[in-house]
Design a protein around this motif. Structure first.
Motif, PDB file in Angstrom:
ATOM      1  N   GLN A 144     -38.941 -23.170  61.303  1.00  0.00           N
ATOM      2  CA  GLN A 144     -37.596 -22.682  61.004  1.00  0.00           C
ATOM      3  C   GLN A 144     -37.628 -21.405  60.158  1.00  0.00           C
ATOM      4  O   GLN A 144     -36.807 -20.504  60.354  1.00  0.00           O
ATOM      5  N   HIS A 201     -32.093 -34.055  59.572  1.00  0.00           N
ATOM      6  CA  HIS A 201     -31.862 -33.563  58.210  1.00  0.00           C
ATOM      7  C   HIS A 201     -30.635 -34.251  57.636  1.00  0.00           C
ATOM      8  O   HIS A 201     -29.715 -34.617  58.373  1.00  0.00           O
ATOM      9  N   CYS A 233     -32.036 -29.128  55.742  1.00  0.00           N
ATOM     10  CA  CYS A 233     -32.461 -28.188  56.759  1.00  0.00           C
ATOM     11  C   CYS A 233     -33.136 -26.967  56.135  1.00  0.00           C
ATOM     12  O   CYS A 233     -32.536 -26.295  55.286  1.00  0.00           O
ATOM     13  N   TYR A 282     -26.015 -23.964  62.727  1.00  0.00           N
ATOM     14  CA  TYR A 282     -27.400 -24.421  62.591  1.00  0.00           C
ATOM     15  C   TYR A 282     -27.860 -24.499  61.148  1.00  0.00           C
ATOM     16  O   TYR A 282     -29.000 -24.843  60.886  1.00  0.00           O
TER      17      TYR A 282
END
Length: 414
Positions: free
Chosen positions: A56, A255, A275, A413
């Motif tokens: 990520q 998450h 996250c 996101y």
């Protein structure tokens, strides 16, 4: 008499050395697992967390480098990246989190799992190793691979071909291991697996999908067998036929927003349950979408068709549309969607966009005497709300916590 004294002194010296050895044992913390005591299920959970974070973090940096996002700072780390000006060790975090957080655990995880007959854990170790090095070589090119996680303090560099073929071999081994039956005395994969909750069929589909993606990277190498480093269309299609058929097959990184007490140990000291993109993007107020991103979502290739994901990716701000509202913005009730920053202009050389402020009397405004900056309220930053970590009442961010009119959405996101 001197001989007796010497013997006594020597004996006392031996006792002191023994005592010192015992005393030094206090440096072994019984609350921290060693390589010998760490179980395969705890190792897998640790590796999954850091692999997910590395991926990520790399994704966020890719947004910046590819021109999808930018910052209102030209001198900060990520502001430099969005103008292709590397500063402040910009690319080291994915490297650190994989090669420090994940890599050193994988061989021990594999060896212990194989010794116990926990073949699914061994398969996960091999797949994560390949997954991580696929990411590393995409970002950094040639790097230590065969010698990269060993005892050598100066590991040799490998060619891209060596890394490619090595990762494909590891994926093939992972596929074979996932298809074996574990010994009945071993822990179920579900005990340590947060990605697929122990669903081996999902691990297999993930392995086949990564293999297809990796072989497809060889599209300029000519047709042939992937085992020779060639583009293997038949193998790609064969892998895809065994990969994901629907969303229900997806590997999902779970998450929460609970602000849990367990934090990472690599220096960021962030909760492990939230996250990673929130850490690098969602909690910060100085990231903005670019005009290129908005063009691609709303008019890709000049087709004048808007991607249905656009409203989720592009941030919104609560506003009231009036006669003097800027033209060209998208509205939905009392919400307006952000404009994109045109990187082909000099806006970022002018300290822009200027961060928007909010007051109960003025609503959204830019606290600047520069007339050219007072219209920067059309740009909505990417900051998101958080019920756990930031103690917001919901997932919207508010410039003034007590005023719902100051709300912004952030991105889905984060």
């Amino acid at each position: 008499m001197k001989i007796v004294k010497s013997i006594l002194l020597s004996f006392a010296g031996l006792l002191s050395f023994t005592s010192c050895t015992d005393w030094l044992d206090v440096n072994v913390d019984p609350n921290i697992p060693t390589a010998e005591s760490a179980t395969i299920e705890t190792r897998l959970a640790h590796c999954e967390f850091y692999m997910n974070s590395a991926y990520q973090f790399a994704g966020m940096r890719s947004y910046m480098a590819m021109g999808d996002m930018t910052m209102n700072s030209r001198t900060s780390t990520y502001g430099g990246m969005s103008q292709w000006l590397p500063v402040n060790g910009i690319n080291t975090t994915p490297y650190q989190w994989f090669l420090v957080g994940v890599g050193p655990n994988l061989q021990d995880l594999y060896d212990k799992a194989m010794m116990q007959g926990a073949y699914h854990y061994a398969g996960a170790s091999r797949l994560i190793h390949a997954y991580g090095y696929m990411l590393m070589t995409d970002l950094y090119g040639e790097m230590p691979y065969t010698d990269g996680l060993g005892q050598n303090a100066l590991p040799k560099y490998d060619t891209g071909k060596t890394i490619f073929l090595g990762c494909l071999t590891e994926i093939d081994e992972a596929i074979a291991l996932f298809q074996k039956t574990q010994e009945p005395s071993t822990p179920s994969l579900a005990v340590g697996d947060s990605w697929n909750n122990g669903d081996v069929s999902k691990w297999l589909k993930m392995a086949y999908l990564l293999k297809a993606r990796w072989i497809n990277h060889l599209s300029k190498k000519g047709a042939g067998s992937y085992k020779d480093g060639k583009w293997d269309a038949n193998e790609i299609l064969a892998c895809l036929s065994k990969a994901h058929a629907s969303n229900s097959d997806n590997t999902i990184y779970q998450h929460t927003d609970a602000n849990g007490p367990t934090h990472d140990v690599l220096g960021w000291d962030e909760p492990v349950d939230y996250c990673p993109l929130f850490s690098v993007l969602g909690m910060n107020a100085n990231y903005f979408t670019t005009q290129m991103l908005i063009n691609n979502f709303t008019n890709f290739a000049g087709n004048n068709v808007e991607d249905p994901r656009a409203d989720k990716v592009i941030p919104w701000a609560y506003s009231q549309k009036g006669p003097n509202s800027p033209m060209g913005l998208k509205w939905s009730g009392n919400w307006r969607r952000s404009a994109g920053i045109d990187m082909n202009t000099l806006i970022r050389t002018q300290g822009a966009p200027y961060a928007s402020s909010f007051s109960s009397s003025k609503a959204w405004y830019c606290d600047s005497k520069d007339p050219g900056r007072q219209g920067d309220t059309i740009y909505v930053n990417m900051i998101s709300g958080s019920k756990g970590y930031l103690s917001n009442k919901d997932l919207l961010n508010r410039k003034l916590a007590s005023d719902d009119r100051s709300a912004t959405s952030g991105g889905f996101y984060v």
